[in-house]
Design an enzyme around this catalytic site. Structure first.
Site, PDB file in Angstrom:
ATOM      1  N   ASP A 262      39.342  -2.876  -6.285  1.00  0.00           N
ATOM      2  CA  ASP A 262      40.123  -4.016  -6.779  1.00  0.00           C
ATOM      3  C   ASP A 262      40.149  -3.286  -8.504  1.00  0.00           C
ATOM      4  O   ASP A 262      38.840  -4.061  -9.018  1.00  0.00           O
ATOM      5  CB  ASP A 262      39.467  -5.449  -6.451  1.00  0.00           C
ATOM      6  CG  ASP A 262      40.332  -6.471  -7.037  1.00  0.00           C
ATOM      7  OD1 ASP A 262      40.303  -7.664  -6.966  1.00  0.00           O
ATOM      8  OD2 ASP A 262      41.157  -6.238  -7.795  1.00  0.00           O
TER       9      ASP A 262
HETATM   10  C1  GLC Z   1      43.388  -8.410  -9.672  1.00  0.00           C
HETATM   11  C2  GLC Z   1      42.909  -9.148  -8.360  1.00  0.00           C
HETATM   12  C3  GLC Z   1      43.542  -8.462  -7.250  1.00  0.00           C
HETATM   13  C4  GLC Z   1      44.649  -7.694  -7.520  1.00  0.00           C
HETATM   14  C5  GLC Z   1      44.548  -6.639  -8.321  1.00  0.00           C
HETATM   15  C6  GLC Z   1      45.981  -5.854  -8.901  1.00  0.00           C
HETATM   16  O1  GLC Z   1      42.287  -8.229 -10.638  1.00  0.00           O
HETATM   17  O2  GLC Z   1      41.400  -9.106  -7.922  1.00  0.00           O
HETATM   18  O3  GLC Z   1      43.799  -9.494  -6.327  1.00  0.00           O
HETATM   19  O4  GLC Z   1      45.483  -7.323  -6.396  1.00  0.00           O
HETATM   20  O5  GLC Z   1      43.852  -6.966  -9.682  1.00  0.00           O
HETATM   21  O6  GLC Z   1      46.437  -6.788  -9.824  1.00  0.00           O
END
Ligand code: GLC
Length: 744
Positions: free
Chosen positions: A285
């Site tokens: 993430d």
């Molecule tokens: C963010 C979120 C995740 C998302 C990713 C890409 O920090 O935690 O849910 O898909 O980054 O935007």
């Protein structure tokens, strides 16, 4: 008429079919290996590398020259936040300049709609309408795929029992069973009839795992729990999503019992890739691999990359830990090249399944993009989903539904004419907002003319000024009915939006009180991404609708419910606390050794001495304009042996004056077990439409699966003993009871 084929011919066909499927599967696996054999170590690492683009970019891709160069050198496997077919085509053309021409994957946070914004996921969960939820994801997938997206970072399936955590808006609430049903529905919606169709996108189940249990409800905070709680409460939606065939998973920012999720091999290898036999790939993430350093789990990105790949993390989003260290880790003998090969195989396999090797531009059709993103049917579905998500919390003396000849309607509050606020967090950003129907516009559409409407803002969402109360009170005095619309701004709940104070922000509840003093009949609409606290309003105001954030069709959907064109049927997927001091609060709690039997039973009981232990509004609660009775409960047997089933039926009757849908819920309690069990657990529901006076027989099956739980050894078992069956309209509104026994 199907010709009666002799058994042997059928068997022959089955064998031929199996060979063909195996041949197809072997073909993809063989193709993956044939590409892998050609790849250098740097190219392999490149496939495990994902960067973000600039969604807001409208012109040609510029300003990311280093990323563009890495694409041309085959050192990038995927990008996110790339806006539209024109841009994805541009970048895919760069990828075709690389030595092996491996296509890029384009990912995007499509959380509740791509071009057509649907209600936030927590609102959709309140509909308890799995078909509508699946359709919402299907439409989002169709639009995203038409926009050049191959992969959506959804569904978010984190169980949340703490509304201080802002990301509660992204999931399906507090219940593991309902969360699992919704997770599977969303995966099926996104992936449709299967990867490879140009209206199917890869789902990405997140955030693996237990991210919603952040201590203190503070985003990104640590999570500490027993394996039993992990398995019983937080894993079921992930397991259901994996079983529904989810193509990818995303791990989470939190550490779980001291190990950051990106480096957690128990989660990623033992459970997901091992026990659940998951064959897709796992993406980190955002910068979560690099965040192992502040976690204090590794000293640098070199070690972070090693920890992540060894724990089963296949792709690195944005931390650049893999692209800068993984090849060196292999050369240093710290990471076996087979670990890299395993991840690259998983990634390439999805690119083959998406048909991108056959045609890297198959999702780059600008005519389809224009047509699909403006399909009027999508807005109709968005309006339908929105109506089904609105929860009627109170309707004293049947003030609602309103009649269109109601006279003058005062529409008061900071959200009355708001448009972008209706989208909620995690909506895709588009330059215009004209396509969003505000509450004011929805009422005007319904009543046909603005001369029936009187507007006053009254106050801001989060400021302390009462300067405009007078204007609001004056508007109320001119009206026959007052609609007050309050709540949060869309960026008050979502990622990194933890709140310690869940009361209606600013002076909004003071505005409600001031308008209440006029003596006019009042309806309050509350727009929010999480449960809020509004005890005075709940005690005094006759009619309250919880309207969450409903997306593009918010105003029309709210007007449909206010004026009875849709009889509200939604039920809360999460408990609403009376005070922050009650949190965490959830319905499926244990009984304890000293249960408080009611709010006056406090003497040396598991209770607060200064507040009720019960939520303000319970899980599964929601009213209708009509009423329902439950009767004639019948069980096919009062006992069952292992492997047997009990058929349960009861009669549901619409006893009111409106046609409406009831979400009849059924819960079980395992009365004595080798581990204490919750006072009740949701095991099923039926959503039934009934006309006034109409009855229906509702049936469901109790089998061993419904009686099972994770025992001390984490085995999924059903233990002999007595179970209590509870059927009702809410977790705190049980209408029918019975008991039965699971025999040895
Ligand atoms: C963010 C979120 C995740 C998302 C990713 C890409 O920090 O935690 O849910 O898909 O980054 O935007």
């Amino acid at each position: 008429m199907i010709p009666k084929l002799p058994f042997l011919s059928l068997l022959g066909w089955w064998i031929a079919g199996s060979i063909a499927v195996q041949a197809q599967k072997r073909t993809i696996d063989q193709k993956v290996d044939s590409v892998l054999r050609l790849m250098t170590l740097d190219e392999k690492v490149g496939q495990m590398n994902q960067y973000s683009g600039n969604w807001a970019q409208t012109g040609p891709i510029t300003g990311d020259d280093d990323k563009l160069q890495e694409i041309k050198e085959g050192k990038l496997g995927s990008m996110l936040n790339i806006n539209g077919v024109r841009h994805t085509r541009e970048l895919q053309q760069l990828a075709m300049q690389s030595r092996l021409k491996i296509p890029l994957l384009f990912g995007q946070d499509v959380i509740h709609g791509y071009r057509t914004t649907f209600p936030i996921p927590l609102a959709e969960a309140a509909s308890w309408d799995l078909t509508a939820i699946e359709r919402s994801a299907r439409i989002a997938a169709t639009e995203a795929a038409a926009g050049g997206i191959h992969w959506v970072f959804a569904p978010m399936v984190d169980i949340a029992r703490d509304p201080r955590w802002g990301r509660i808006m992204e999931g399906a609430g507090e219940d593991p069973w309902l969360g699992a049903q919704v997770a599977a529905a969303r995966v099926k919606g996104f992936q449709g009839t299967g990867l490879g169709h140009t209206d199917a996108v890869m789902a990405c189940v997140k955030h693996f795992a237990a991210y919603g249990a952040a201590i203190g409800g503070r985003d990104y905070n640590s999570v500490d729990m027993s394996d039993r709680t992990l398995w019983e409460v937080y894993l079921p939606p992930f397991k259901a999503a994996a079983e529904a065939g989810a193509a990818t998973f995303m791990n989470s920012f939190n550490d779980l019992n001291g190990i950051p999720a990106s480096a957690n091999s128990y989660l990623q290898r033992d459970i997901l890739k091992g026990k659940w036999k998951f064959t897709g790939f796992i993406v980190s993430d955002w910068g979560s691999i690099g965040e192992m350093i502040p976690h204090g789990f590794v000293k640098d990105n070199y070690d972070a990359a090693r920890a992540a790949i060894m724990a089963g993390n296949d792709m690195d989003m944005e931390s650049r830990s893999y692209t800068k260290n993984l090849a060196r880790l292999v050369k240093d003998g710290k990471v076996p090249v087979e670990r890299v090969n395993e991840s690259v195989r998983r990634i390439l396999k999805k690119k083959f399944e998406m048909g991108l090797f056959d045609d890297p531009f198959r999702f780059c059709n600008e005519e389809r993009e224009r047509r699909v993103l403006n399909d009027p049917e999508h807005r109709k579905s968005a309006r339908d989903m929105a109506r089904k998500s609105i929860v009627l919390l109170k309707n004293q003396d049947q003030l609602l539904p309103l009649r269109t000849n109601v006279g003058k309607v005062a529409v008061i509050g900071p959200l009355a004419k708001a448009k972008m606020q209706m989208l909620g967090f995690w909506s895709t950003e588009w330059p215009d907002s004209d396509y969003i129907v505000s509450e004011w516009e929805g009422l005007r559409n319904k009543l046909g003319a603005e001369n029936k409407l009187i507007y006053a803002k009254g106050c801001g969402i989060d400021d302390s000024s009462r300067a405009n109360f007078g204007e609001a009170i004056s508007a109320a005095r001119q009206a026959d009915i007052v609609i007050v619309t309050v709540g949060e701004s869309r960026d008050m709940t979502g990622e990194a939006k933890s709140r310690s104070n869940l009361h209606l922000p600013g002076v909004q509840e003071d505005l409600i009180r001031a308008l209440y003093e006029t003596g006019k009949p009042i309806v309050v609409l509350i727009s929010a991404g999480r449960p809020l606290i509004f005890n005075w309003t709940a005690d005094h105001v006759p009619a309250i609708l919880y309207t969450w954030w409903l997306g593009d069709e918010a105003g029309n959907a709210i007007a449909d419910v206010l004026f009875g064109d849709y009889d509200p049927s939604a039920k809360l997927p999460v408990s609403f606390p009376r005070a922050e001091g009650q949190i965490p609060i959830y319905y499926d709690h244990f009984n304890t050794g000293r249960p408080a039997l009611n709010d006056s039973d406090r003497f040396y009981r598991s209770a607060y001495n200064d507040l009720s232990i019960y939520p303000r509004f319970a899980f599964g609660y929601g009213l209708s304009y009509t009423s329902f009775s439950y009767s004639d409960l019948r069980l096919s047997s009062k006992s069952l042996d292992a492997g047997q089933k009990i058929t349960v039926s009861f009669k549901l009757t619409n006893t009111g004056a409106y046609a409406g849908e009831e979400v009849a819920q059924w819960y079980l309690k395992d009365e004595v077990a080798s581990l204490v069990r919750p006072v009740k657990e949701l095991k099923g529901f039926s959503k039934v439409m009934l006309r006034p006076g109409e009855s229906a027989s509702v049936q469901f099956i109790i089998d061993q699966e419904k009686l099972s739980f994770y025992n001390r050894q984490l085995d999924w078992v059903a233990e002999p003993g007595t179970f209590e069956l509870m059927i009702g309209s809410a977790s705190d509104d049980i209408r029918l009871h019975s008991k039965f026994e699971l025999r040895k």
